[in-house]
Scaffold this active site. Structure first.
Site, short mmCIF file in Angstrom:
data_model
loop_
_atom_site.label_atom_id
_atom_site.label_comp_id
_atom_site.label_asym_id
_atom_site.label_seq_id
_atom_site.Cartn_x
_atom_site.Cartn_y
_atom_site.Cartn_z
N HIS A 134 19.57 11.18 12.76
CA HIS A 134 19.57 10.08 11.79
C HIS A 134 18.16 9.97 11.22
CE1 HIS A 134 20.22 6.52 9.62
NE2 HIS A 134 19.47 5.77 10.40
N CYS B 159 24.27 2.51 10.65
CA CYS B 159 24.13 3.86 10.07
C CYS B 159 24.97 4.91 10.78
CB CYS B 159 22.66 4.27 10.08
SG CYS B 159 21.63 3.18 9.09
N LYS C 284 9.66 9.97 9.06
CA LYS C 284 8.87 10.18 10.26
C LYS C 284 9.72 10.21 11.54
CE LYS C 284 4.95 7.96 12.49
NZ LYS C 284 4.18 6.72 12.44
N ARG D 224 9.29 -3.66 14.59
CA ARG D 224 8.94 -2.52 15.44
C ARG D 224 9.92 -2.32 16.59
NH1 ARG D 224 4.56 0.18 14.46
NH2 ARG D 224 4.41 1.01 16.57
N ASN E 118 17.09 6.50 2.81
CA ASN E 118 18.03 6.38 3.92
C ASN E 118 19.41 6.04 3.36
OD1 ASN E 118 19.45 5.85 6.22
ND2 ASN E 118 18.21 4.07 6.86
N THR F 284 12.93 -1.87 16.23
CA THR F 284 13.90 -0.86 15.82
C THR F 284 13.48 0.55 16.27
OG1 THR F 284 12.78 -0.52 13.70
CG2 THR F 284 14.57 -2.13 13.72
N SER G 109 22.35 1.24 14.29
CA SER G 109 21.79 0.08 14.98
C SER G 109 22.89 -0.71 15.63
CB SER G 109 21.05 -0.80 13.97
OG SER G 109 19.90 -0.13 13.54
N ASP H 155 0.84 -1.19 0.00
CA ASP H 155 0.00 0.00 0.00
C ASP H 155 0.88 1.25 0.00
OD1 ASP H 155 -1.74 2.05 0.43
OD2 ASP H 155 -2.73 1.17 2.18
N GLU I 291 28.24 0.66 5.64
CA GLU I 291 27.91 -0.76 5.84
C GLU I 291 27.89 -1.46 4.49
OE1 GLU I 291 23.77 -1.83 6.66
OE2 GLU I 291 24.00 -1.65 4.49
#
Lengths: 390, 353, 131
Positions: B239, B117, B244, B204, B271, B206, B301, B33, B85
């Site tokens: 970052h 990152c 969002k 989630r 990103n 993350t 991360s 979507d 990376e």
């Protein structure tokens, strides 16, 4: 220096010779030339071959071929100048005989190109360009000649459609001639539309603007004219009256004018001077049409046409078999095929057959003087020979 | 006691490939979507590296731009650290090729950084530290990535390509580094095992326990160390794995849209992983004026954040126009790819040979 | 193409940084540098770096690529005259091939040229992009 004659020629059907090895095709053509001259023993052998190491993994080629031709321990050498290897082998053999080193010398040429795939063949051929500064960045031979073509169109301000037509005329004409040559790889009539709509290889050059990948060999026998007159009376004696060789920068980008084949002009001038003839005296020429644009630029550099007029000459029929200046009566590299090392020798075979009056259906009316022009890379080397029937 | 020279950024450069793919084009292939992605994650399109681009080539171009802005002789650069990376080699440094290409060899220290990152800000941090310690004259820190998300995975909508390079020195500093902090914990929210082609992530997980906890932790330390408040800054950059998260974390810190919008590139860039917050910083420096304060918090991360406070100086004047700027690169001269070409470019199609 | 490592490494000053030689006799720029100048026998050169902007003199679009370049085709390749002298043959990238034109202004960028197979080294060098 001794005067030198061509007394034997041999070439077989060229094409995709899957069942035959490099040594097979070389020996077949060499034996044919020896039979044509009626000799069973030669004194020395020079073979033009561009890249046997890349195409079939074989170096040390001259000894191998001398051996399989049953001629050891004669001296033998492989001569390499990319696509001009055959022409240079012929010139080397001529020097050998002229200088009096040997009497009966075989000059051959061979390339077995279909044992590698298309990418492999494109790569092997691209080694005739400057590997570090052209090839490394992805240049190919069709690509380099295409750059010459685009520079030509720009320089002479010819409309794309007209220029595209001129290129197509070269291909159509050479295929028409090839139809009359039983040894040509392609017996295929081309139309202008077929050439202009063929798959694009490197803009503006399409598939039928390019000579094919070919397996093939050719051989000729040289000896002093004096000996020819005594011992080789089977055919009309054909004398080598002029030879020329020149180099130019191997990288196209190092040339002032991409459309001007300087080495070709210089080699031709040497040959004309030695033969004491002028371009207008040439009855037919076999030239290096590895791509249609090459024939246009070469015929200009040889002095047949003014710069910028080579395309018009092809389009107007001047270079056709029945034209004023027949070019590539054999079908040229375009339709006869282009086994790179063999091409220069096959040009000598064609001139000899024409000058002898033995060219069959494509025989010109009583030609006396013929010129062969064999070119390496994008014009980095050129060998020119002028032959005359005695 | 003589006053210690202020160390900071003396030159910067960014590099963004010209190819883009729109989020709808990816979503179409996987039956996802697109509208929900755009609304939920604020992702519209992402940059795609051409087949002839990788972390090394983008780093070289970004570094050359940084050198032009700094106006220094590259032979004086004493260290180069490329954080990524997606280093082109598993074994063999990216940095040596970059150093060779910019003409900084052989008297140079070099190491490749990897910290998801955050690797780019690490390279900046270490370069800054070595200059400040007086061990080198100039240090070059680069964040660059050609990140890959597994086809159909949520990451595929964001993983993009870009590079940002920063030269640190003690003279003609265009943005001083006033404070630095780092915040690290072992938080396995995203990883790629040795020999795995694509990274994996904790979904989630993350979010709150990883990105937000770490970024906020680092931001808090930076506010405390500097004694400054959000209102003291003209710009902030975080970052930006999507559009969002960085907005939310900035607002949680007390920043406003006006402060974070300049450095927010992800909605149109995607990103760029190690390049993400450093690229945002280049966009800020393109428009910053003397006296501006900048608040920067990276995130990688695994997990950790590096924080920096910069003050822009008079030396910034006239620098932006010396090399391609970030927002024009992002919005001009774009070529859009269909998914098939994108898959070919990114080596996602298994071919013979 | 295997075993290309030494050959590649040796040319890095040219492929990576455009190091050329300028004739002290004629001022002509040679890329790569040469030991002797064609035509006049001059052997004195000073090292210079190629200027990284120039003009496209001629070009083509390669649609049948040699081994190693197959996945890049079609690609545009041409001859570029650089502003401060010196010529290079290389790919014109970051532009739809149908938009390439003789005379266009271009700028050199550092790009990956090829790979030495799947496990060999990456091969870098110069390409040009529209200015």
């Amino acid at each position: 220096m001794r005067e030198v004659a061509v007394v034997g020629v041999g070439v077989n059907k060229w094409g995709e010779l899957w069942e035959k090895s490099l040594r097979d095709i070389f020996v077949e053509a060499a034996l044919k030339a020896m039979d044509d001259a009626d000799v069973s023993k030669i004194d020395a052998l020079y073979v033009g071959c561009m890249a046997p190491g890349l195409f079939v993994g074989q170096e040390h080629l001259a000894s191998l071929l001398a051996d399989y031709l049953g001629q050891c321990p004669i001296p033998a050498a492989r001569v390499e100048s990319a696509c001009a290897s055959g022409g240079l082998a012929f010139r080397t053999a001529w020097m050998d005989v002229a200088l009096g080193l040997h009497d009966i010398v075989l000059a051959g040429g061979v390339e077995k190109m279909l044992d590698v795939d298309g990418g492999g063949a494109t790569y092997a051929l691209a080694t005739a360009a400057d590997q570090e500064w052209e090839g490394y960045n992805g240049a190919t031979f069709p690509g380099l000649y295409a750059m010459i073509a685009n520079a030509y169109q720009k320089k002479y301000r010819i409309s794309y459609d007209k220029f595209r037509d001129q290129l197509a005329h070269v291909a159509v004409k050479n295929h028409d001639n090839g139809l009359l040559n039983p040894n040509a790889q392609y017996h295929m009539k081309l139309t202008l539309d077929a050439v202009k709509n063929a798959t694009m290889v490197a803009d503006p050059l399409r598939l039928f603007d390019c000579s094919p990948i070919t397996d093939g060999a050719a051989s000729v026998i040289l000896c002093p004219v004096e000996i020819a007159k005594k011992k080789f009376r089977k055919h009309k004696i054909i004398e080598v009256i002029g030879t020329g060789a020149a180099t130019d920068t191997i990288a196209l980008h190092d040339r002032e004018d991409f459309t001007y084949l300087k080495a070709t002009e210089i080699a031709a001038q040497q040959a004309y001077k030695m033969a004491n003839v002028f371009p207008k005296d040439i009855d037919l020429a076999e030239v290096h049409d590895c791509f249609t644009i090459a024939e246009i630029c070469v015929t200009e550099a040889l002095g047949f046409f003014k710069p910028g007029k080579g395309g018009e000459a092809a389009a107007s029929g001047v270079t056709a078999l029945d034209g004023k200046m027949p070019i590539n009566t054999s079908g040229g590299l375009k339709s006869k095929g282009h086994p790179v090392g063999a091409t220069g020798i096959a040009q000598i075979v064609e001139l000899t057959e024409q000058l002898r009056g033995e060219a069959g259906k494509r025989q010109l009316k009583d030609p006396r003087v013929g010129l062969a022009q064999n070119m390496g890379g994008s014009g980095g080397s050129t060998i020119v020979h002028i032959l005359k029937s005695l | 006691m003589p006053k210690e020279p202020k160390v900071g950024i003396i030159g910067y450069g960014s590099y963004i490939p010209r190819y883009r793919i729109k989020l709808e084009e990816i979503a179409k292939v996987w039956g996802a979507d697109a509208v929900a992605y755009k609304r939920g994650l604020m992702l519209y399109e992402k940059s795609v590296p051409a087949p002839d681009q990788d972390v090394i080539t983008m780093s070289v171009e970004a570094a050359r731009r940084a050198i032009v802005r700094a106006g220094i002789n590259p032979i004086d650069i004493g260290a180069v650290y490329v954080g990524s990376e997606s280093h082109p080699y598993a074994v063999k440094p990216t940095g040596t090729t970059v150093a060779e290409a910019i003409g900084a060899t052989p008297a140079i220290h070099c190491a490749d950084m990897e910290f998801a990152c955050k690797a780019g800000s690490e390279g900046m941090f270490v370069s800054y530290g070595l200059v400040k310690a007086g061990l080198i004259k100039y240090g070059l820190g680069i964040g660059a990535d050609t990140s890959q998300g597994a086809p159909g995975d949520a990451l595929e909508y964001s993983a993009s390509a870009g590079a940002a390079a920063f030269l640190f020195g003690a003279k003609n500093v265009l943005a001083t580094v006033d404070y630095t902090t780092s915040f690290m914990t072992d938080t396995p929210d995203f990883w790629r095992r040795e020999n795995a082609h694509y990274p994996s992530h904790g979904g989630r997980f993350t979010g709150d326990p990883a990105y937000f906890r770490t970024s906020l932790g680092c931001a808090k330390m930076l506010f405390e160390a500097s004694g400054m408040k959000p209102q003291d800054f003209r710009f902030c950059v975080f970052h930006q794995p999507n559009g969002k998260f960085p907005c939310r974390v900035a607002e949680m810190c007390g920043f406003t849209k006006k402060q974070y919008e300049t450095g927010l590139l992800t909605p149109w860039l995607g990103n760029t992983y190690s390049g993400a917050s450093p690229m945002g910083l280049t966009a800020i420096l393109d428009v910053a004026k003397p006296g501006d304060k900048i608040f920067m918090v990276s995130y990688g991360s695994g997990a950790g954040s590096d924080g920096f406070v910069y003050t822009v100086t008079d030396a910034i004047k006239g620098k932006a126009k010396l090399a391609p700027q970030t927002h024009p690169q992002l919005h001009e001269n774009k070529f859009y790819l269909d998914y098939g070409t994108y898959a070919k470019f990114r080596g996602k199609i298994r071919t013979a040979g | 193409m295997s075993g290309i490592t030494a050959r590649y490494w040796r040319e890095m000053p040219q492929r990576y940084r455009g190091e050329a030689g300028k004739s002290l006799s004629t001022g002509k720029v040679f890329f790569p540098p040469r030991l002797v100048e064609p035509g006049n026998g001059n052997r004195r050169f000073k090292p210079v770096k190629l200027e990284y902007t120039g003009e496209l003199l001629t070009f083509t679009i390669i649609r049948v690529a040699p081994s190693g370049f197959e996945k890049q085709s079609p690609y545009a390749i041409g001859i570029i005259e650089l502003k401060g002298g010196g010529r290079i043959t290389t790919q014109i990238t970051d532009i739809p091939v149908e938009n390439v034109k003789i005379g266009m202004k271009v700028r050199v960028e550092f790009r990956k040229i090829n790979d030495d197979g799947h496990e060999g080294i990456h091969l870098y060098g110069y390409k040009v992009v529209p200015e």
